[in-house]
Design a protein around this motif. Structure first.
Motif, PDB file in Angstrom:
ATOM      1  N   SER A   1      -1.798  14.594  -0.420  1.00 55.61           N
ATOM      2  CA  SER A   1      -0.635  15.017   0.351  1.00 55.61           C
ATOM      3  C   SER A   1       0.654  14.827  -0.435  1.00 55.61           C
ATOM      4  N   TYR A   2       0.521  14.516  -1.718  1.00 53.38           N
ATOM      5  CA  TYR A   2       1.709  14.109  -2.466  1.00 53.38           C
ATOM      6  C   TYR A   2       2.718  15.226  -2.680  1.00 53.38           C
ATOM      7  N   PHE A   3       2.313  16.501  -2.508  1.00 55.98           N
ATOM      8  CA  PHE A   3       3.291  17.579  -2.669  1.00 55.98           C
ATOM      9  C   PHE A   3       3.576  18.286  -1.344  1.00 55.98           C
ATOM     10  N   LEU A   4       3.144  17.692  -0.223  1.00 56.29           N
ATOM     11  CA  LEU A   4       3.411  18.249   1.099  1.00 56.29           C
ATOM     12  C   LEU A   4       4.349  17.308   1.842  1.00 56.29           C
ATOM     13  N   LYS A   5       5.380  17.859   2.452  1.00 57.74           N
ATOM     14  CA  LYS A   5       6.442  17.018   3.002  1.00 57.74           C
ATOM     15  C   LYS A   5       6.137  16.485   4.399  1.00 57.74           C
ATOM     16  N   GLU A   6       5.471  17.277   5.224  1.00 56.45           N
ATOM     17  CA  GLU A   6       5.249  16.887   6.612  1.00 56.45           C
ATOM     18  C   GLU A   6       3.794  16.499   6.838  1.00 56.45           C
ATOM     19  N   SER A   7       3.569  15.451   7.646  1.00 58.48           N
ATOM     20  CA  SER A   7       2.208  15.018   7.925  1.00 58.48           C
ATOM     21  C   SER A   7       1.424  16.103   8.649  1.00 58.48           C
ATOM     22  N   GLN A   8       2.105  16.849   9.543  1.00 56.08           N
ATOM     23  CA  GLN A   8       1.436  17.951  10.229  1.00 56.08           C
ATOM     24  C   GLN A   8       1.034  19.028   9.232  1.00 56.08           C
ATOM     25  N   GLN A   9       1.875  19.253   8.227  1.00 60.72           N
ATOM     26  CA  GLN A   9       1.559  20.242   7.201  1.00 60.72           C
ATOM     27  C   GLN A   9       0.329  19.813   6.406  1.00 60.72           C
ATOM     28  N   VAL A  10       0.185  18.522   6.161  1.00 61.98           N
ATOM     29  CA  VAL A  10      -0.990  18.008   5.446  1.00 61.98           C
ATOM     30  C   VAL A  10      -2.254  18.383   6.200  1.00 61.98           C
TER      31      VAL A  10
ATOM     32  N   GLY B   1      10.016  16.032  -6.170  1.00 63.23           N
ATOM     33  CA  GLY B   1       9.517  16.555  -4.909  1.00 63.23           C
ATOM     34  C   GLY B   1       8.109  16.119  -4.558  1.00 63.23           C
ATOM     35  N   LEU B   2       7.651  14.994  -5.135  1.00 66.85           N
ATOM     36  CA  LEU B   2       6.297  14.492  -4.890  1.00 66.85           C
ATOM     37  C   LEU B   2       6.362  13.123  -4.229  1.00 66.85           C
ATOM     38  N   LYS B   3       5.212  12.718  -3.649  1.00 68.82           N
ATOM     39  CA  LYS B   3       5.115  11.414  -3.006  1.00 68.82           C
ATOM     40  C   LYS B   3       4.061  10.560  -3.706  1.00 68.82           C
ATOM     41  N   LEU B   4       4.266   9.260  -3.693  1.00 69.76           N
ATOM     42  CA  LEU B   4       3.304   8.320  -4.252  1.00 69.76           C
ATOM     43  C   LEU B   4       2.196   8.101  -3.239  1.00 69.76           C
ATOM     44  N   GLU B   5       0.963   8.462  -3.592  1.00 68.62           N
ATOM     45  CA  GLU B   5      -0.148   8.325  -2.652  1.00 68.62           C
ATOM     46  C   GLU B   5      -0.736   6.911  -2.706  1.00 68.62           C
ATOM     47  N   PRO B   6      -1.351   6.453  -1.609  1.00 71.21           N
ATOM     48  CA  PRO B   6      -1.822   5.065  -1.547  1.00 71.21           C
ATOM     49  C   PRO B   6      -3.152   4.806  -2.249  1.00 71.21           C
ATOM     50  N   ASP B   7      -3.891   5.869  -2.625  1.00 70.36           N
ATOM     51  CA  ASP B   7      -5.242   5.658  -3.142  1.00 70.36           C
ATOM     52  C   ASP B   7      -5.331   5.762  -4.661  1.00 70.36           C
TER      53      ASP B   7
ATOM     54  N   SER C   1      -1.726  10.257 -12.314  1.00 76.30           N
ATOM     55  CA  SER C   1      -2.621   9.240 -11.760  1.00 76.30           C
ATOM     56  C   SER C   1      -4.019   9.782 -11.553  1.00 76.30           C
ATOM     57  N   LEU C   2      -4.937   8.849 -11.344  1.00 74.62           N
ATOM     58  CA  LEU C   2      -6.340   9.166 -11.140  1.00 74.62           C
ATOM     59  C   LEU C   2      -6.813   8.485  -9.865  1.00 74.62           C
ATOM     60  N   SER C   3      -7.514   9.242  -9.036  1.00 75.78           N
ATOM     61  CA  SER C   3      -8.177   8.687  -7.854  1.00 75.78           C
ATOM     62  C   SER C   3      -9.600   9.201  -7.860  1.00 75.78           C
ATOM     63  N   LYS C   4     -10.503   8.353  -8.355  1.00 70.47           N
ATOM     64  CA  LYS C   4     -11.887   8.752  -8.597  1.00 70.47           C
ATOM     65  C   LYS C   4     -11.910  10.003  -9.469  1.00 70.47           C
ATOM     66  N   ARG C   5     -12.291  11.162  -8.921  1.00 69.14           N
ATOM     67  CA  ARG C   5     -12.405  12.372  -9.745  1.00 69.14           C
ATOM     68  C   ARG C   5     -11.235  13.330  -9.591  1.00 69.14           C
ATOM     69  N   VAL C   6     -10.212  12.891  -8.901  1.00 70.39           N
ATOM     70  CA  VAL C   6      -9.065  13.764  -8.665  1.00 70.39           C
ATOM     71  C   VAL C   6      -7.876  13.296  -9.492  1.00 70.39           C
ATOM     72  N   LEU C   7      -7.330  14.206 -10.313  1.00 71.53           N
ATOM     73  CA  LEU C   7      -6.089  13.954 -11.042  1.00 71.53           C
ATOM     74  C   LEU C   7      -4.939  14.366 -10.138  1.00 71.53           C
ATOM     75  N   LYS C   8      -3.970  13.483  -9.967  1.00 75.74           N
ATOM     76  CA  LYS C   8      -2.910  13.781  -9.009  1.00 75.74           C
ATOM     77  C   LYS C   8      -1.598  13.118  -9.417  1.00 75.74           C
ATOM     78  N   CYS C   9      -0.539  13.441  -8.677  1.00 74.70           N
ATOM     79  CA  CYS C   9       0.795  12.882  -8.898  1.00 74.70           C
ATOM     80  C   CYS C   9       1.237  13.066 -10.343  1.00 74.70           C
ATOM     81  N   ILE C  10       1.007  14.273 -10.879  1.00 76.71           N
ATOM     82  CA  ILE C  10       1.387  14.587 -12.257  1.00 76.71           C
ATOM     83  C   ILE C  10       2.759  15.261 -12.247  1.00 76.71           C
ATOM     84  N   ALA C  11       3.695  14.693 -12.994  1.00 74.63           N
ATOM     85  CA  ALA C  11       5.054  15.241 -13.042  1.00 74.63           C
ATOM     86  C   ALA C  11       5.658  15.004 -14.424  1.00 74.63           C
ATOM     87  N   ILE C  12       6.464  15.964 -14.872  1.00 72.60           N
ATOM     88  CA  ILE C  12       7.162  15.894 -16.153  1.00 72.60           C
ATOM     89  C   ILE C  12       8.625  16.257 -15.930  1.00 72.60           C
ATOM     90  N   ASP C  13       9.526  15.507 -16.550  1.00 69.14           N
ATOM     91  CA  ASP C  13      10.945  15.866 -16.454  1.00 69.14           C
ATOM     92  C   ASP C  13      11.172  17.270 -17.014  1.00 69.14           C
TER      93      ASP C  13
END
Length: 343
Positions: free
Chosen positions: A222-231, A28-34, A52-64
């Motif tokens: 925005s990797y865990f938000l589905k709609e751009s408006q929701q972001v 349920g996550l998205k691959l972010e461009p940064d 993943s890492l984007s400067k100081r933000v840890l993101k896109c973390i998922a485990i089966d």
């Protein structure tokens, strides 16, 4: 016995990027461009986790699901944290769904603010926010009408100056926050300095570094938000919530000033969200008309356009003298070269 291994994943390779994108999508996550650095956790060469890492933000973390509760999140977060430390980044953040907070708290992350059922912001220190508020408290000026303006200033223009002057005319004190996240072409140190120099004659105005708690659109995940408006909505609500809960009370802020935005629908929507959220916290939101020159709104993007075209005299009409002196200095040449290259 199963063999577990952490391996760097190179997203520049189409197959690896596709593999990570599909893995995140299943969770349920998205691959972010940064993303600057991505790692995969493998069991017998099967990808069972990623982060993943984007400067100081840890993101896109998922485990089966089959491997949750086995310390796999710890492996990924510890690895990403060490990588960030090696790059000189020691103050780290995680945005996650509220239900995932218990996964990160045992790993040394502390919740700063939770937007109900949507997102929680955590940092890897219990005193980071308190230290920032302490620095603000030292600049508190007692008054009945205390305004706030949040600016990026890429670079500082007469339009920004007009917004701050207008805020000062309606307030006894104005606190100006310069967004600190360094994603703009002009480095933060330059943007902050030009703002301070550009308003140095305004006695009612105090200029602050935005720190890590004036949320930047560039870093909001925005990797865990589905709609751009929701972001956009969640970003505005998170920013407003942190501002209302922590920053405004620290400085006694009662008014937040924003410039109207005829050019950017995202910023215009953001302003409307501020108007719907902050008054409930006792903070009035006042939208001010943008300053124009020759029938056009003065904007930093217009300055950058003129820089590309070498139109220095046109730039001089829409920036303070302090900004103009910087733009024609030797110091600015590398930035101008980058602007022309990007253009």
């Amino acid at each position: 016995m199963e063999q577990t291994a952490l391996k760097q994943i190179f997203l520049s390779a189409p197959k690896e990027r596709e593999q990570v994108g599909q893995f995140l999508a299943r969770h349920g996550l998205k691959l972010e461009p940064d993303l600057e650095y991505t790692v995969g956790l493998y069991v017998d060469n099967l990808l069972i986790g990623t982060g993943s890492l984007s400067k100081r933000v840890l993101k896109c973390i998922a485990i089966d699901d089959a491997y949750k509760g086995m310390g796999m999140t710890n492996k990924i977060v510890s690895h990403l944290s060490m990588k960030a430390y090696q790059q000189g980044q020691t103050h780290l953040f995680i945005y996650t769904k509220p239900e995932n907070v218990p996964l990160f708290e045992p790993l040394g992350f502390y919740a700063i603010y939770e937007l109900h059922q949507t997102v929680t912001l955590l940092e890897n220190t219990p005193i980071g926010l308190q230290d920032y508020l302490k620095s603000l408290r030292a600049k508190r000026r007692e008054a009945q009408q205390v305004g706030a303006v949040v600016v990026n200033c890429n670079p500082f223009t007469l339009g920004h100056r007009y917004l701050i002057e207008s805020a000062a005319a309606r307030s006894e004190v104005v606190h100006v926050f310069v967004v600190q996240e360094d994603r703009s072409v002009f480095p933060f140190e330059v943007r902050y300095r030009l703002v301070k120099e550009g308003v140095s004659d305004l006695e009612r105005v105090s200029v602050h570094q935005g720190g890590d708690y004036i949320i930047s659109q560039a870093t909001f995940p925005s990797y865990f938000l589905k709609e751009s408006q929701q972001v956009d909505d969640v970003h505005a609500r998170l920013d407003a919530g942190i501002f209302a809960k922590y920053i405004a009370p620290t400085l006694g802020i009662t008014i937040r000033f924003v410039g109207n935005e005829p050019l950017c629908p995202v910023t215009s929507h953001y302003n409307q969200m501020m108007k719907s959220i902050l008054p409930a916290h006792g903070i009035e939101v006042i939208e001010l008309e943008r300053k124009q020159k020759d029938g056009e709104v003065i904007s930093a993007s217009r300055v950058r356009k003129f820089l590309c075209e070498g139109r220095l005299e046109e730039i001089r009409k829409i920036v303070p003298e302090t900004t103009y002196r910087y733009l024609i200095s030797e110091e600015a040449q590398s930035v101008i070269k980058q602007i022309k290259h990007t253009k």
